[in-house]
Design an enzyme around this catalytic site. Sequence first.
Site, PDB file in Angstrom:
ATOM      1  N   GLU A  15      -8.877  -0.913  -2.652  1.00  0.00           N
ATOM      2  CA  GLU A  15      -9.196   0.521  -2.692  1.00  0.00           C
ATOM      3  C   GLU A  15     -10.528   0.827  -2.011  1.00  0.00           C
ATOM      4  OE1 GLU A  15      -6.766   2.408  -3.283  1.00  0.00           O
ATOM      5  OE2 GLU A  15      -5.592   0.748  -4.060  1.00  0.00           O
ATOM      6  N   HIS A  19     -10.261   1.119   1.675  1.00  0.00           N
ATOM      7  CA  HIS A  19      -9.789   2.426   2.156  1.00  0.00           C
ATOM      8  C   HIS A  19     -10.962   3.374   2.436  1.00  0.00           C
ATOM      9  CE1 HIS A  19      -5.465   2.248   2.158  1.00  0.00           C
ATOM     10  NE2 HIS A  19      -5.405   1.856   0.901  1.00  0.00           N
ATOM     11  N   CYS A  77       0.845  -1.185   0.000  1.00  0.00           N
ATOM     12  CA  CYS A  77       0.000   0.000   0.000  1.00  0.00           C
ATOM     13  C   CYS A  77       0.882   1.237   0.000  1.00  0.00           C
ATOM     14  CB  CYS A  77      -0.884  -0.032   1.246  1.00  0.00           C
ATOM     15  SG  CYS A  77      -1.996   1.356   1.407  1.00  0.00           S
TER      16      CYS A  77
END
Length: 183
Positions: free
Chosen positions: A154, A157, A110
């Site tokens: 993603e 997140h 990441c």
Amino acid sequence: MITMKDIVREGHPALRKKSKEVVMPPSEEEVKTLKKMLEFLKNSQDDELCEKYKLRPGVGLAAPQLGITKRMIAVHFEDFNGKKYSYGLFNPKIISHSVEQAYLAAGEGCLSVDRPIEGYVPRYARITVKATDIEGNEIKLRLKDYAAIVMQHEIDHLNGVMFYDHINEDNPFHAPSNARAIE
């Protein structure tokens, strides 16, 4: 232009917050930000620009990684079969997924994590995502294997979830029985 100094690192509160939906149509500023996020990914995969601007190569970037708690992500990559994916998405949402799981044999990394973290990150092998693209079109993406994994990383997140939250603490290399390795 977004560079590594713009990307927040582990410990930043935005990485643990649930992001807010982007009201449609998005503002000019939101569209501009999403375009810059996609541009960063493209630049990060260009060896010359990577070296010049000291970028770390990335395949995905979520707005919280810039300290912006809005549901916006960008992905730019080629899967292991050579299929290209390049999207800037507002409000991506997984609307269906497989029971079968998959994980990257090499593990995940990441841009917001500066240390190597070993272990398998089990995720759905196949997902369907609904979102609005940069042009304002509603789209539905059916993804599998590597593409599904990148998208889930993603979207996590946006929900304040880091990839290592999925790693089995007692046995980092434990592969669930219904999961297969993506090499």
